[in-house]
Design a protein around this motif. Structure first.
Motif, mmCIF file in Angstrom:
data_model
loop_
_atom_site.group_PDB
_atom_site.id
_atom_site.type_symbol
_atom_site.label_atom_id
_atom_site.label_comp_id
_atom_site.label_asym_id
_atom_site.label_seq_id
_atom_site.Cartn_x
_atom_site.Cartn_y
_atom_site.Cartn_z
ATOM 1 N N THR A 1 0.894 5.420 0.947
ATOM 2 C CA THR A 1 0.160 6.547 1.527
ATOM 3 C C THR A 1 1.028 7.803 1.489
ATOM 4 O OG1 THR A 1 0.906 5.965 3.773
ATOM 5 C CG2 THR A 1 -1.262 5.132 3.070
ATOM 6 N N PRO B 1 -8.294 6.694 4.603
ATOM 7 C CA PRO B 1 -6.918 6.229 4.793
ATOM 8 C C PRO B 1 -6.638 5.826 6.243
ATOM 9 C CG PRO B 1 -6.939 8.136 3.364
ATOM 10 C CD PRO B 1 -8.333 7.994 3.920
ATOM 11 N N TYR C 1 0.927 11.397 3.651
ATOM 12 C CA TYR C 1 0.284 11.950 4.840
ATOM 13 C C TYR C 1 1.035 13.182 5.330
ATOM 14 C CZ TYR C 1 -1.120 12.017 9.805
ATOM 15 O OH TYR C 1 -1.567 12.380 11.047
ATOM 16 N N TRP D 1 -4.533 13.280 5.052
ATOM 17 C CA TRP D 1 -4.166 12.218 4.111
ATOM 18 C C TRP D 1 -4.338 12.731 2.684
ATOM 19 C CZ3 TRP D 1 -1.936 7.900 5.874
ATOM 20 C CH2 TRP D 1 -2.100 7.593 7.222
ATOM 21 N N ALA E 1 0.881 -1.165 0.000
ATOM 22 C CA ALA E 1 0.000 0.000 0.000
ATOM 23 C C ALA E 1 0.922 1.218 0.000
ATOM 24 C CB ALA E 1 -0.900 0.011 1.218
ATOM 25 N N TRP F 1 -3.087 10.887 -0.126
ATOM 26 C CA TRP F 1 -3.193 9.787 -1.097
ATOM 27 C C TRP F 1 -3.112 8.471 -0.365
ATOM 28 C CZ3 TRP F 1 1.081 8.015 -4.981
ATOM 29 C CH2 TRP F 1 0.509 7.398 -6.101
ATOM 30 N N ALA F 2 -3.886 7.515 -0.812
ATOM 31 C CA ALA F 2 -3.827 6.155 -0.282
ATOM 32 C C ALA F 2 -4.145 5.188 -1.419
ATOM 33 C CB ALA F 2 -4.802 5.967 0.863
ATOM 34 N N TYR G 1 -4.736 11.383 -5.893
ATOM 35 C CA TYR G 1 -3.722 12.165 -5.190
ATOM 36 C C TYR G 1 -4.152 13.630 -5.190
ATOM 37 C CZ TYR G 1 0.674 14.627 -4.351
ATOM 38 O OH TYR G 1 1.638 15.463 -3.854
ATOM 39 N N GLN H 1 -7.350 3.299 -5.459
ATOM 40 C CA GLN H 1 -7.179 4.465 -4.606
ATOM 41 C C GLN H 1 -8.378 4.649 -3.684
ATOM 42 O OE1 GLN H 1 -4.809 7.622 -7.112
ATOM 43 N NE2 GLN H 1 -6.566 6.957 -8.317
ATOM 44 N N GLY I 1 -5.019 2.365 7.408
ATOM 45 C CA GLY I 1 -3.891 2.244 8.328
ATOM 46 C C GLY I 1 -4.195 1.326 9.496
ATOM 47 N N ASN J 1 -9.132 10.370 -0.258
ATOM 48 C CA ASN J 1 -8.235 11.089 0.652
ATOM 49 C C ASN J 1 -9.082 11.967 1.586
ATOM 50 O OD1 ASN J 1 -8.924 13.450 -0.840
ATOM 51 N ND2 ASN J 1 -7.321 12.981 -2.319
#
Length: 177
Positions: free
Chosen positions: A63, A152, A65, A76, A61, A78-79, A118, A108, A156, A111
């Protein structure tokens, strides 16, 4: 800039390497990686390459942050989940509206602006330099199993018990007052 370490309370994970042709570790983001709402900003995700992931890695993955955002919980940008274990890079711009540069199976999450893409750096004017933690997470599962509308933070939380390794690159950005 705060000294907050977002990994301090997570289970320990092996370290591996992430690099970028877009930005060097510790350097400011180029304008293209800033928010489209700022001069020169294009909301363009960075190029990333990684190597040395721990044995047993079954997926990745990624990310991005900002722990320094004035929100109490960071921001956040992007994830990306379910990147196949065979992948070792993402091209610059992979995080567009369609995820056109992502490998098959990767997707994706929305966010903190609630866009599944992104979104570039945009620290508040005069707030000082912000850190942007670009992290490749090596996971021991082939798919993380969160819903498509998960945040995100939920990603996590779900990854925490499955993270074998983390590769971290830190970029910075500051918007003058």
């Amino acid at each position: 800039m705060s000294a907050h370490d977002p990994f301090a309370r997570l289970p320990r994970a092996a370290s591996f390497t992430v690099t970028s042709t877009t930005v060097a570790d510790g350097a400011p983001w180029p304008p293209e990686q800033h928010s489209a709402g700022l001069p020169g900003g294009k909301d363009r995700s960075p190029q990333l390459s990684w190597s040395g992931a721990p044995d047993g890695t079954r997926s990745y993955a990624v990310t991005v942050y900002d722990p320094d955002a004035p929100t109490g919980s960071g921001f956040w940008h992007w994830a990306v989940a379910d990147i196949p274990a065979t992948a070792t890079e993402l091209p610059e711009g992979a995080g567009d509206d369609t995820g056109s540069g992502l490998p098959a199976g990767a997707w994706q999450l929305p966010n903190d602006a609630r866009a599944a893409r992104y979104i570039g750096a945009a620290p508040p004017a005069g707030h000082g330099a912000h850190r942007y933690l670009v992290v490749v997470h090596a996971l021991d599962i082939p798919a993380v199993g969160v819903p498509a509308d998960a945040t995100p933070a939920v990603l996590g939380f779900t990854m925490a018990g499955h993270t074998l390794g983390r590769a971290v690159l830190t970029a910075t950005a500051e918007t003058p007052a």
